[in-house]
Design a protein around this motif. Structure first.
Motif, PDB file in Angstrom:
ATOM      1  N   PHE A  18       0.805  -1.224   0.000  1.00  0.00           N
ATOM      2  CA  PHE A  18       0.000   0.000   0.000  1.00  0.00           C
ATOM      3  C   PHE A  18       0.839   1.276   0.000  1.00  0.00           C
ATOM      4  N   LEU A  19       1.967   1.264   0.715  1.00  0.00           N
ATOM      5  CA  LEU A  19       2.722   2.493   0.911  1.00  0.00           C
ATOM      6  C   LEU A  19       4.105   2.475   0.266  1.00  0.00           C
ATOM      7  N   GLY A  20       4.556   1.325  -0.171  1.00  0.00           N
ATOM      8  CA  GLY A  20       5.860   1.224  -0.797  1.00  0.00           C
ATOM      9  C   GLY A  20       7.027   1.383   0.163  1.00  0.00           C
ATOM     10  N   ARG A  21       6.778   1.117   1.431  1.00  0.00           N
ATOM     11  CA  ARG A  21       7.831   1.216   2.443  1.00  0.00           C
ATOM     12  C   ARG A  21       7.564   0.203   3.550  1.00  0.00           C
ATOM     13  N   SER A  22       8.567   0.009   4.387  1.00  0.00           N
ATOM     14  CA  SER A  22       8.415  -0.888   5.538  1.00  0.00           C
ATOM     15  C   SER A  22       7.649  -0.189   6.653  1.00  0.00           C
ATOM     16  N   ALA A  23       7.038  -0.989   7.500  1.00  0.00           N
ATOM     17  CA  ALA A  23       6.340  -0.445   8.665  1.00  0.00           C
ATOM     18  C   ALA A  23       7.355   0.061   9.679  1.00  0.00           C
ATOM     19  N   ARG A  24       7.064   1.202  10.262  1.00  0.00           N
ATOM     20  CA  ARG A  24       7.896   1.719  11.349  1.00  0.00           C
ATOM     21  C   ARG A  24       7.615   0.902  12.612  1.00  0.00           C
ATOM     22  N   HIS A  25       8.550   0.967  13.529  1.00  0.00           N
ATOM     23  CA  HIS A  25       8.407   0.202  14.771  1.00  0.00           C
ATOM     24  C   HIS A  25       7.093   0.539  15.492  1.00  0.00           C
ATOM     25  N   GLU A  26       6.777   1.815  15.570  1.00  0.00           N
ATOM     26  CA  GLU A  26       5.554   2.250  16.257  1.00  0.00           C
ATOM     27  C   GLU A  26       4.305   1.728  15.544  1.00  0.00           C
ATOM     28  N   GLU A  27       4.344   1.725  14.233  1.00  0.00           N
ATOM     29  CA  GLU A  27       3.203   1.220  13.456  1.00  0.00           C
ATOM     30  C   GLU A  27       3.013  -0.270  13.683  1.00  0.00           C
ATOM     31  N   MET A  28       4.122  -0.999  13.707  1.00  0.00           N
ATOM     32  CA  MET A  28       4.043  -2.437  13.945  1.00  0.00           C
ATOM     33  C   MET A  28       3.474  -2.715  15.336  1.00  0.00           C
ATOM     34  N   LEU A  29       3.927  -1.964  16.336  1.00  0.00           N
ATOM     35  CA  LEU A  29       3.425  -2.145  17.701  1.00  0.00           C
ATOM     36  C   LEU A  29       1.931  -1.854  17.797  1.00  0.00           C
ATOM     37  N   LYS A  30       1.463  -0.916  17.012  1.00  0.00           N
ATOM     38  CA  LYS A  30       0.040  -0.556  17.022  1.00  0.00           C
ATOM     39  C   LYS A  30      -0.815  -1.612  16.311  1.00  0.00           C
ATOM     40  N   LEU A  31      -0.323  -2.128  15.196  1.00  0.00           N
ATOM     41  CA  LEU A  31      -1.131  -3.026  14.366  1.00  0.00           C
ATOM     42  C   LEU A  31      -1.017  -4.503  14.736  1.00  0.00           C
ATOM     43  N   LEU A  32       0.106  -4.899  15.301  1.00  0.00           N
ATOM     44  CA  LEU A  32       0.314  -6.317  15.592  1.00  0.00           C
ATOM     45  C   LEU A  32      -0.745  -6.907  16.521  1.00  0.00           C
ATOM     46  N   PRO A  33      -1.134  -6.239  17.611  1.00  0.00           N
ATOM     47  CA  PRO A  33      -2.188  -6.830  18.456  1.00  0.00           C
ATOM     48  C   PRO A  33      -3.526  -6.992  17.732  1.00  0.00           C
ATOM     49  N   ILE A  34      -3.805  -6.089  16.810  1.00  0.00           N
ATOM     50  CA  ILE A  34      -5.061  -6.179  16.062  1.00  0.00           C
ATOM     51  C   ILE A  34      -5.061  -7.437  15.200  1.00  0.00           C
ATOM     52  N   LEU A  35      -3.945  -7.743  14.606  1.00  0.00           N
ATOM     53  CA  LEU A  35      -3.874  -8.925  13.741  1.00  0.00           C
ATOM     54  C   LEU A  35      -3.605 -10.198  14.540  1.00  0.00           C
ATOM     55  N   TYR A  36      -2.635 -10.155  15.440  1.00  0.00           N
ATOM     56  CA  TYR A  36      -2.201 -11.357  16.160  1.00  0.00           C
ATOM     57  C   TYR A  36      -3.201 -11.802  17.214  1.00  0.00           C
ATOM     58  N   VAL A  37      -3.769 -10.853  17.937  1.00  0.00           N
ATOM     59  CA  VAL A  37      -4.696 -11.196  19.019  1.00  0.00           C
ATOM     60  C   VAL A  37      -6.140 -11.220  18.529  1.00  0.00           C
ATOM     61  N   GLU A  38      -6.560 -10.130  17.883  1.00  0.00           N
ATOM     62  CA  GLU A  38      -7.954 -10.006  17.451  1.00  0.00           C
ATOM     63  C   GLU A  38      -8.236 -10.720  16.137  1.00  0.00           C
ATOM     64  N   GLN A  39      -7.177 -11.046  15.379  1.00  0.00           N
ATOM     65  CA  GLN A  39      -7.313 -11.719  14.081  1.00  0.00           C
ATOM     66  C   GLN A  39      -8.177 -10.928  13.104  1.00  0.00           C
ATOM     67  N   ASP A  40      -8.033  -9.596  13.136  1.00  0.00           N
ATOM     68  CA  ASP A  40      -8.836  -8.727  12.268  1.00  0.00           C
ATOM     69  C   ASP A  40      -7.946  -8.113  11.178  1.00  0.00           C
TER      70      ASP A  40
ATOM     71  N   ILE B  40      -4.137   1.116   7.664  1.00  0.00           N
ATOM     72  CA  ILE B  40      -3.041   1.522   6.774  1.00  0.00           C
ATOM     73  C   ILE B  40      -3.576   2.478   5.707  1.00  0.00           C
ATOM     74  N   MET B  41      -4.734   2.142   5.139  1.00  0.00           N
ATOM     75  CA  MET B  41      -5.300   2.982   4.081  1.00  0.00           C
ATOM     76  C   MET B  41      -5.832   4.320   4.604  1.00  0.00           C
ATOM     77  N   LYS B  42      -6.088   4.416   5.887  1.00  0.00           N
ATOM     78  CA  LYS B  42      -6.536   5.682   6.467  1.00  0.00           C
ATOM     79  C   LYS B  42      -5.367   6.588   6.863  1.00  0.00           C
ATOM     80  N   SER B  43      -4.178   6.062   6.766  1.00  0.00           N
ATOM     81  CA  SER B  43      -2.996   6.834   7.180  1.00  0.00           C
ATOM     82  C   SER B  43      -2.731   7.999   6.228  1.00  0.00           C
ATOM     83  N   LYS B  44      -2.040   9.014   6.731  1.00  0.00           N
ATOM     84  CA  LYS B  44      -1.680  10.172   5.905  1.00  0.00           C
ATOM     85  C   LYS B  44      -0.786   9.765   4.746  1.00  0.00           C
ATOM     86  N   ASP B  45       0.069   8.779   4.975  1.00  0.00           N
ATOM     87  CA  ASP B  45       0.974   8.324   3.920  1.00  0.00           C
ATOM     88  C   ASP B  45       0.219   7.724   2.743  1.00  0.00           C
TER      89      ASP B  45
END
Length: 82
Positions: free
Chosen positions: A43-65, A73-78
């Motif tokens: 989507f963004l043509g770059r790697s996730a920043r550490h802070e972004e990974m920390l924010k999104l990982l629980p949503i995917l790993y725990v909530e499975q969403d 990611i698509m709502k981000s300013k980038d």
């Protein structure tokens, strides 16, 4: 593991069959991190920043969403550009 059905330790888990191997891989934290990283690259043509990974990982790993992760990611300013 897959070819000879021999018990092996993969990512800290014991597995003996193709099914168990696939489960160990797809339920691992590393797999979920790789999914997020792939979306950032797609989507963004770059790697996730550490802070972004920390924010999104629980949503995917725990909530499975996965869709929520993609929406965030698509709502981000980038992505939106404003």
């Amino acid at each position: 593991v897959i070819e000879f059905n021999r018990s092996r330790i993969v990512l800290g888990e014991n597995c003996q069959s193709k099914r168990e191997y696939a489960e160990v891989l797809s339920y691992s934290r590393e797999f979920h991190e790789a999914c997020i990283e792939a979306d950032f690259l797609s989507f963004l043509g770059r790697s996730a920043r550490h802070e972004e990974m920390l924010k999104l990982l629980p949503i995917l790993y725990v909530e499975q969403d996965y869709e929520q992760v993609q929406r965030m990611i698509m709502k981000s300013k980038d992505y939106a550009g404003f």
